[in-house]
Design an enzyme around this catalytic site. Structure first.
Site, PDB file in Angstrom:
ATOM      1  N   TYR A 184     -24.239   6.304  10.334  1.00  0.00           N
ATOM      2  CA  TYR A 184     -25.470   5.696  10.830  1.00  0.00           C
ATOM      3  C   TYR A 184     -26.744   6.158  10.141  1.00  0.00           C
ATOM      4  O   TYR A 184     -27.802   5.595  10.392  1.00  0.00           O
ATOM      5  CB  TYR A 184     -25.594   5.851  12.348  1.00  0.00           C
ATOM      6  CG  TYR A 184     -25.583   7.283  12.865  1.00  0.00           C
ATOM      7  CD1 TYR A 184     -26.645   8.136  12.641  1.00  0.00           C
ATOM      8  CD2 TYR A 184     -24.503   7.740  13.606  1.00  0.00           C
ATOM      9  CE1 TYR A 184     -26.627   9.431  13.136  1.00  0.00           C
ATOM     10  CE2 TYR A 184     -24.477   9.030  14.108  1.00  0.00           C
ATOM     11  CZ  TYR A 184     -25.541   9.875  13.865  1.00  0.00           C
ATOM     12  OH  TYR A 184     -25.528  11.146  14.352  1.00  0.00           O
ATOM     13  N   GLU A 232     -20.815   9.039  13.392  1.00  0.00           N
ATOM     14  CA  GLU A 232     -20.145   9.406  14.633  1.00  0.00           C
ATOM     15  C   GLU A 232     -18.638   9.253  14.416  1.00  0.00           C
ATOM     16  O   GLU A 232     -18.170   8.182  14.010  1.00  0.00           O
ATOM     17  CB  GLU A 232     -20.622   8.430  15.720  1.00  0.00           C
ATOM     18  CG  GLU A 232     -20.336   8.851  17.116  1.00  0.00           C
ATOM     19  CD  GLU A 232     -21.419   9.754  17.720  1.00  0.00           C
ATOM     20  OE1 GLU A 232     -22.347  10.188  16.989  1.00  0.00           O
ATOM     21  OE2 GLU A 232     -21.321  10.034  18.918  1.00  0.00           O
ATOM     22  N   CYS A 266       7.391   4.078  55.235  1.00  0.00           N
ATOM     23  CA  CYS A 266       6.352   3.086  54.951  1.00  0.00           C
ATOM     24  C   CYS A 266       5.266   3.219  56.022  1.00  0.00           C
ATOM     25  O   CYS A 266       5.570   3.160  57.222  1.00  0.00           O
ATOM     26  CB  CYS A 266       6.949   1.683  54.964  1.00  0.00           C
ATOM     27  SG  CYS A 266       5.684   0.394  54.907  1.00  0.00           S
ATOM     28  N   SER A 325     -31.648  15.150  17.752  1.00  0.00           N
ATOM     29  CA  SER A 325     -31.035  14.314  18.790  1.00  0.00           C
ATOM     30  C   SER A 325     -31.943  13.095  18.996  1.00  0.00           C
ATOM     31  O   SER A 325     -32.969  12.966  18.316  1.00  0.00           O
ATOM     32  CB  SER A 325     -30.871  15.098  20.075  1.00  0.00           C
ATOM     33  OG  SER A 325     -32.102  15.668  20.421  1.00  0.00           O
ATOM     34  N   TYR A 363       0.850  -1.201   0.000  1.00  0.00           N
ATOM     35  CA  TYR A 363       0.000   0.000   0.000  1.00  0.00           C
ATOM     36  C   TYR A 363       0.890   1.256   0.000  1.00  0.00           C
ATOM     37  O   TYR A 363       0.671   2.190  -0.763  1.00  0.00           O
ATOM     38  CB  TYR A 363      -0.915  -0.025   1.226  1.00  0.00           C
ATOM     39  CG  TYR A 363      -1.751   1.231   1.373  1.00  0.00           C
ATOM     40  CD1 TYR A 363      -2.968   1.370   0.715  1.00  0.00           C
ATOM     41  CD2 TYR A 363      -1.300   2.296   2.160  1.00  0.00           C
ATOM     42  CE1 TYR A 363      -3.714   2.525   0.826  1.00  0.00           C
ATOM     43  CE2 TYR A 363      -2.032   3.455   2.271  1.00  0.00           C
ATOM     44  CZ  TYR A 363      -3.247   3.562   1.601  1.00  0.00           C
ATOM     45  OH  TYR A 363      -3.971   4.719   1.711  1.00  0.00           O
ATOM     46  N   CYS A 374       5.364  -0.380  58.206  1.00  0.00           N
ATOM     47  CA  CYS A 374       6.470  -0.812  59.059  1.00  0.00           C
ATOM     48  C   CYS A 374       7.425   0.337  59.412  1.00  0.00           C
ATOM     49  O   CYS A 374       8.409   0.132  60.103  1.00  0.00           O
ATOM     50  CB  CYS A 374       7.239  -1.949  58.390  1.00  0.00           C
ATOM     51  SG  CYS A 374       8.179  -1.421  56.964  1.00  0.00           S
TER      52      CYS A 374
END
Ligand code: I6G
Length: 676
Positions: free
Chosen positions: A228, A176, A411, A85, A39, A414
């Protein structure tokens, strides 16, 4: 370079047609016919011909996708037909009401719908005149949008020229534009490295990329389109069903989502919704619901519109994956490798139907970047099986006096020193197994299903055992007495017996499991399997020099250094000895599959799996006796295809090799594991 003889217009036009055809195979059909290199060669030939003979350049040439000067501002485009919408439905009842209204109005018993995933991107309108893309606009307020023609031209799946026959003279296509999850992750990763602002989600990234004044920037963004519907049409015939219109769009070179289906009645809608909900995490793009549309255009026309939305379509939304809540505290968790992870304790909030009260903040750099403070209102996200995370701070809601968060200098468990290795984002406690938090995590890991598989010894029990001083290291597990366990909170005789039995059973293991169970840094199941397969004996692994380890497949310098370091520590070797003395054993030798359920079967993994890494999948398959290879041939038994599968997927289909998509693979895998 010497200019070649001027090519004929037809030669150049045929070359363009070829390139467009391969674009279509690649971006629209996801089924390339030629390798990328071929390509590139065609495109380069066209580029060089156009460079030598600029008079041959046409606006719709595939070479002309980018190149214009940055804009000062976007022009406005008035939509020929308003871009409406969609109404939303949030539960089955609302879908059922939608279907009932249509049946009543049309006086029909059952309605045929087209159902499609609702992609989370930016709605656009593309205008094709005589098959050439002349204009692209955002939806804007539905009446007027922004002129994004130059940017749309950079999106590889938006054809600059339609292909095939029979398209109308004027055709407006709507769709979209979105950013696939993988592209979004890569874009944000790049932004992080360059210390630039990240996008909060793929939708914002798509919108931000498409609304760039400089189309050269848009061209670098991984955008795609799914068409769509159509808008304005002049001079041509259009089918009378929505599903057939979508087929036509496909024929004309436009990309339409492959998940679109025609279905019947509300039952069909609900099945489709559930099917897409289960596929959602494995899809290569984000969706926030599905859309149902009456398929017959005649019936759509009879239904008409209400306010700004068609009465013949509805979006059935998935429960939100993001919600807003408040950070009440930030705690630090110490993991198995000593990594300090900040965790936000949240005011509990329901996200997609699950109550979330903790969310990870990942690490110090992430807290700084997002400027997260205790008391902040934040957006939390819970997607699929992924641990909930704090996405961003709602700065508008920040109250005065909130202090910047600082990671502890010691820590928290501990009180030992912590360190941050150069170039690393993670802060670690240096105390190793002397730190009770790391000890607990090491024991939990040791007893987990994929390690020694000690049934019934859950996380809480391990924590309790360490807190009560019953065990200090993994080897202590095997000297536990029945009374010690039965005297623990919520334990009795029977459960103590069960734990002891499970411990006994776990003693017969495999070398790969044992190595994995030791919890050596960076040694996951796959590496443990490689060590077992390649070296065959614990003694050899323990004494293998770093340079020899580096010769093994998939073992790099970091992993090799961790392995050597682990076995150079006397206390680790003592624990290993203690475990063997307690009766932990395995068969040595170079084949270590734990079962032969998949003996003789060859697998190839492609694409991204959402439920596990490819390494984990490989590991689990190998543990069942399967061979996992990198290339597909007729002899391949299965190709496992995650999101965004590559050419291996196409090849598998061509050769008729069984392809397992993630959901099916997960089901099969647990079935095989149960058998094994
Ligand atoms: O199928 C669709 C997907 C997404 C749509 C749609 C949409 O808006 C983002 N909007 C409309 C108005 C229609 N279909 C008809």
């Amino acid at each position: 370079m010497k200019a070649r003889k001027k090519p004929s217009k037809k030669y150049v036009s045929d070359l363009r047609t070829q390139i467009e055809y391969h674009n279509y195979r690649y971006y629209v059909l996801d089924d390339p016919e030629i390798p990328d290199a071929e390509y590139d060669r065609l495109l380069r030939e066209l580029q060089s011909l156009e460079k030598e003979h600029p008079e041959l350049i046409t606006a719709d040439s595939p070479t002309q996708r980018v190149g214009a000067k940055p804009l000062k501002e976007f022009g406005e485009i008035k939509h020929i037909i308003p871009m409406l919408s969609l109404d939303n439905a949030f539960d089955e009842q609302e879908v059922s009401d939608f279907d009932r209204r249509i049946r009543e109005k049309l006086n029909l018993e059952e309605i045929k719908y087209t159902a499609e995933p609702k992609l989370d991107g930016l709605a656009v309108s593309l205008l094709y005149e005589d098959g050439v893309l002349t204009r692209a606009a955002t939806r804007g307020d539905g009446m007027t949008g922004e002129d994004i023609t130059l940017n749309a031209r950079t999106v590889p799946s938006i054809p600059l020229r339609l292909i095939g026959k029979g398209f109308p003279n004027v055709l407006e296509v709507r769709g979209e534009v979105y950013m696939p999850k993988k592209g979004f992750d890569q874009l944000n990763e790049r932004a992080r490295k360059n210390q630039e602002k990240e996008f909060a989600n793929p939708r914002n990234a798509a919108a931000g990329s498409l609304r760039q004044l400089d189309s050269k920037v848009t061209a670098t963004r991984p955008l795609e389109i799914a068409c769509y519907s159509i808008g304005s049409v002049e001079g041509g015939e259009i089918p009378d069903c929505h599903s057939l219109i979508l087929n036509k769009l496909r024929d004309w070179g436009l990309r339409v989502n492959p998940e679109i289906k025609t279905i019947s009645g509300v039952g069909g809608c609900v099945n489709y919704y559930q099917d897409m909900a289960s596929k959602r995490d494995g899809l290569p793009y984000e969706i926030d619901g599905v859309v149902y549309k009456v398929d017959s255009i005649e019936q759509q026309n009879k239904m008409g519109f209400v306010a700004r939305a068609p009465r013949w379509a509805i979006a059935h939304k998935f429960p939100a994956q993001e919600e807003i809540t408040v950070i009440e505290e930030i705690d630090i968790q110490v993991g198995r490798t000593g990594a300090l992870t900040p965790v936000a304790r949240l005011k509990p909030v329901s996200v997609g139907g699950v109550t979330v009260s903790n969310a990870t903040l990942h690490n110090e750099d992430e807290i700084k970047r997002k400027d997260v403070r205790v008391g902040d209102t934040v957006v939390v996200r819970r997607a699929g099986d992924v641990i909930p995370e704090v996405v961003s701070v709602v700065l508008k809601k920040r109250t005065k006096g909130l202090r910047k968060f600082k990671m502890p200098a010691k820590c928290p468990v501990c009180k030992s020193e912590v360190e941050k290795e150069e170039g690393e984002t993670i802060i670690r406690c240096v105390a190793g197994l002397y730190c009770p938090a790391q000890r607990k995590e090491a024991i939990k890991h040791f007893s987990s299903r994929r390690a020694m598989d000690i049934e019934g010894l859950g996380d809480k029990l391990v924590e309790q055992m360490v807190d009560e001083g019953l065990i200090n290291d993994i080897a202590d597990l095997y000297s536990l007495k029945k009374e010690q366990i039965s005297n623990m909170e919520r334990m009795g005789e029977k459960s103590a017996e069960n734990i002891l039995q499970a411990l006994e059973k776990s003693k017969a293991t495999t070398l790969a499991r044992f190595i994995y169970a030791l919890g050596i840094r960076e040694v996951g199941q796959a590496t443990a399997q490689t060590l077992a397969d390649e070296l065959g004996a614990l003694d050899t692994i323990q004494n293998e020099p770093e340079e020899q380890l580096l010769e093994l497949p998939d073992i790099g310098p970091i992993v090799a250094a961790h392995i050597v370091h682990f076995f150079s520590e006397k206390h680790n070797c003592d624990v290993v000895k203690k475990l063997q003395q307690a009766g932990v054993h395995w068969e040595e030798g170079k084949t270590t599959a734990e079962s032969d359920v998949l003996k003789g079967k060859t697998f190839v993994l492609t694409g991204t799996l959402s439920s596990m890494t490819r390494d984990e999948a490989k590991d689990r398959l190998q543990a069942l006796g399967a061979k996992v290879t990198g290339s597909v041939s007729k002899k391949t038994s299965y190709v496992v295809a995650g999101a965004d599968p590559g050419s291996k997927f196409t090849k598998a289909n061509k050769l008729g090799v069984t392809v397992l998509e993630e959901n099916d693979f997960m089901k099969q895998l647990s079935e095989w594991e149960n058998r094994g």
